[in-house]
Scaffold this active site. Sequence first.
Site, PDB file in Angstrom:
ATOM      1  N   ASP A   1     -71.245  14.754 -78.975  1.00 15.15           N
ATOM      2  CA  ASP A   1     -70.710  13.405 -79.141  1.00 15.15           C
ATOM      3  C   ASP A   1     -71.676  12.337 -78.649  1.00 15.15           C
ATOM      4  OD1 ASP A   1     -68.512  14.798 -79.989  1.00 15.15           O
ATOM      5  OD2 ASP A   1     -67.079  13.564 -78.901  1.00 15.15           O
TER       6      ASP A   1
ATOM      7  N   GLU B   1     -65.402   7.446 -81.052  1.00 17.01           N
ATOM      8  CA  GLU B   1     -65.359   7.085 -79.638  1.00 17.01           C
ATOM      9  C   GLU B   1     -66.038   5.734 -79.432  1.00 17.01           C
ATOM     10  OE1 GLU B   1     -65.231  11.392 -77.380  1.00 17.01           O
ATOM     11  OE2 GLU B   1     -67.107  10.265 -77.387  1.00 17.01           O
TER      12      GLU B   1
ATOM     13  N   ASP C   1     -67.010  18.772 -76.166  1.00 17.74           N
ATOM     14  CA  ASP C   1     -65.818  17.963 -76.422  1.00 17.74           C
ATOM     15  C   ASP C   1     -64.829  18.512 -77.443  1.00 17.74           C
ATOM     16  OD1 ASP C   1     -67.498  16.437 -74.859  1.00 17.74           O
ATOM     17  OD2 ASP C   1     -66.886  14.566 -75.756  1.00 17.74           O
TER      18      ASP C   1
ATOM     19  N   SER D   1     -64.736   7.893 -75.200  1.00 16.60           N
ATOM     20  CA  SER D   1     -65.411   9.002 -74.542  1.00 16.60           C
ATOM     21  C   SER D   1     -64.781   9.226 -73.178  1.00 16.60           C
ATOM     22  CB  SER D   1     -66.894   8.667 -74.374  1.00 16.60           C
ATOM     23  OG  SER D   1     -67.498   9.488 -73.405  1.00 16.60           O
TER      24      SER D   1
ATOM     25  N   CYS E   1     -71.721  17.404 -69.765  1.00 15.01           N
ATOM     26  CA  CYS E   1     -72.061  16.244 -68.932  1.00 15.01           C
ATOM     27  C   CYS E   1     -71.253  16.218 -67.638  1.00 15.01           C
ATOM     28  CB  CYS E   1     -71.868  14.961 -69.716  1.00 15.01           C
ATOM     29  SG  CYS E   1     -73.024  14.812 -71.091  1.00 15.01           S
TER      30      CYS E   1
END
Length: 613
Positions: A81, A489, A123, A515, A193
Amino acid sequence: MPDYRSKTSTQGRNMAGARALWRATGMKDEDFKKPIIAIANSFTQFVPGHVHLKDLGQLVAREIERAGGVAKEFNTIAVDDGIAMGHDGMLYSLPSREIIADAVEYMVNAHCADAIVCISNCDKITPGMLMAALRLNIPVIFVSGGPMEAGKTKLASHGLDLVDAMVIAADSTASDEKVAEYERSACPTCGSCSGMFTANSMNCLTEALGLALPGNGSTLATHSDREQLFLTAGRTIVELCKRYYGENDESVLPRSIANFKAFENAMMLDIAMGGSTNTILHLLAAAQEGEVAFDLRDIDRLSRKVPQLCKVAPNIQNYHMEDVHRAGGIFSILGSLARGGLLHTDLPTVHSRSMEEAIAKWDITQTDDEAVHTFFKAGPAGIPTQTAFSQSTRWETLDDDRENGCIRSFEHAYSQEGGLAVLYGNIALDGCVVKTAGVDESIHVFEGTAKIFESQDSAVRGILADEVKAGDIVIIRYEGPKGGPGMQEMLYPTSYLKSKGLGKACALLTDGRFSGGTSGLSIGHASPEAAAGGAIGLVRDGDKVLIDIPNRSINLLVSDEELAERRVEQDKKGWKPAEVRPRKVTTALKAYALLATSADKGAVRNKAMLEGL
C-alpha cells in the site's frame, strides 16, 4: 468421521490420472492416506513485509511432513500500500483483498486440500486469507512475517517509521539532507511497517480471533524467535487435522473458533490498542464470509465500553511494535481486558482449549514461566537487513509497568474510551469511523467549514497549494469502494495536513479509507458512499459540519428541506464527481466496482446481485 477432502483426488481406480500427477509432485504410495495441507504463502520482492517469506513456506512444509502430513505450497499476490499510494496504483489495493481470498479458495478447492497454513503479513493479505479461511471452514492456522524494526537516526529523538518519512518530505522547512536521512532510516528491515498500522493490527487480531499463535502480531520479523512460530504452526496444523478428521472434533474449525464472541474479542482488542480503522472494514468482511452476524452496530456498542490500554505509533511517537512485544504482546492486552470483565475467555483457539488457559500461560503479568518472559524480551538489533530470523537481541528487562508503560491496566488506561469510534448522522446515515487514539482531545468536538474535493488527487494539490485553512473540514468524496473504485487510502492528505501545521486545526471526512499510519481528526468509510447516493455527495463548499466524538455524531448543519432539494438535483445529474478525473479505470476495476458494497458492509461483494446465477 469426516473423510479427508483430498480423498476425492487420491482414492479409487478412476483417480489414477490425478494420482499420476500427484506422484509427479513427489508424492509416494503412503502419502495418499495422509492429509494434504496447503501452504498459502505470499512471498514477493515488491513488499518489505513479504520479501523475507520465500523460504519460510518450505520451513513449514518440512515440519508438516515430519508430523505426518503432506505439504503443498502455493503463492498469492501481495500489494504494498505504501508503494501503491499517491497514484492510481492505490485503486488496486482493496480489490486485491477479494482476489487473494478467491485465489486461496480456488487453489484449495481445486486441489481438495484438507487444511491450510496461511503465511501472510501486510495490509490486504491477512484479511484476504482470513476471508478465505472462514469461507472454506477447514482447519487453518495463521503465521505472519512479523513487524519491521523501528528506524533510528540521530536527527530524531524517537523511533522512525514510514509516516515520519512522508511527513518530513512534505515539510517545506526541512532540508533535502534531513529528508534523505529520514528516507534511509525509516524502514530499516524486512517486515510490516513498525507501528500499529493495518498490517500489524490485523496480525494482532488473528491472535484474538484464536487463529494464530501467541506472538504472531508482535514478534519482530528479524528475530530468531519468530522461526519457532513457523515450526509450531507446521506441527499444529497436523494436530488440528487429526482432531477434525480423526476425532470428528469440529471445535478446531475456523467458524467454531472465530465465532461471534471471538469477533467481539478481536474488536475489543482493536479498540483497546487503537488499531487501524481498516481493521473495521476487514473484520466486517471476514464476519460475512464466516456467516457471523457481526456488524457496525456491534462495533459502536463495544467502542463505548472498552478503554484504550495501549498506544503505539502513529498515535504516539515513542512506542512501536517492538515495544508492544516487550510489554507482553497481545496476550497481555487480552489479559487486561479479561481482568476488566470484558473478554470472552471460554473460547477455543488453535493452540489452547480456551482463551482463559492461553492467557494464564502467556500473559507476563500472570505467569512466572521464565521461557515466556524470555520470549517477550526479544528485541531489535538495529541492523538493516532483509533476512528473517537474522538476530537474537533481547532486552534486559520486560516492560511490565501497567501504570506508565506501553500497555496499561484499566485503572491507568490512556483513556476510558477506546481508540476507535463509529459516528452516525445525516452525512453518514449508515456510519463512518474514526481512530480516536490519534485525535487530540481538544478537537473531539469540532465544527468547521466544508472544503470539497472530488478526488484524493485534487485534495493533495489543494493542501499543498495552501487552499486549506485552519477551521476547514476537508471533504474527499467519490473515493468509496464503488466510486473510486477501490476505496483509496488517504495517507498523503492527512500527512500533508500535518506537515502544514493543520493536524489539530482541520478535519478530514471521506467515503474512502485511511492508512493505519493516519492520525488526526480523520473520519473515513462514510456510508453510504457518494457513488451510492450517500449524503456526503450533497455537501457544498462553505457548509458547516459538526463532529461530536463524545456523542458519536457527525452532522451537516443544513436543513432537511435543503438536503431533500439537493438530492433531487443530484439525482438528475447522476451520482458522479463534479469534475473529470484523469483516472484510468480498467476492466478489472470496473468488475470490482460493479459488485462492491459500501464500507459499512465491509466493502465486500453484493451477493444479492449474484443470486440465481
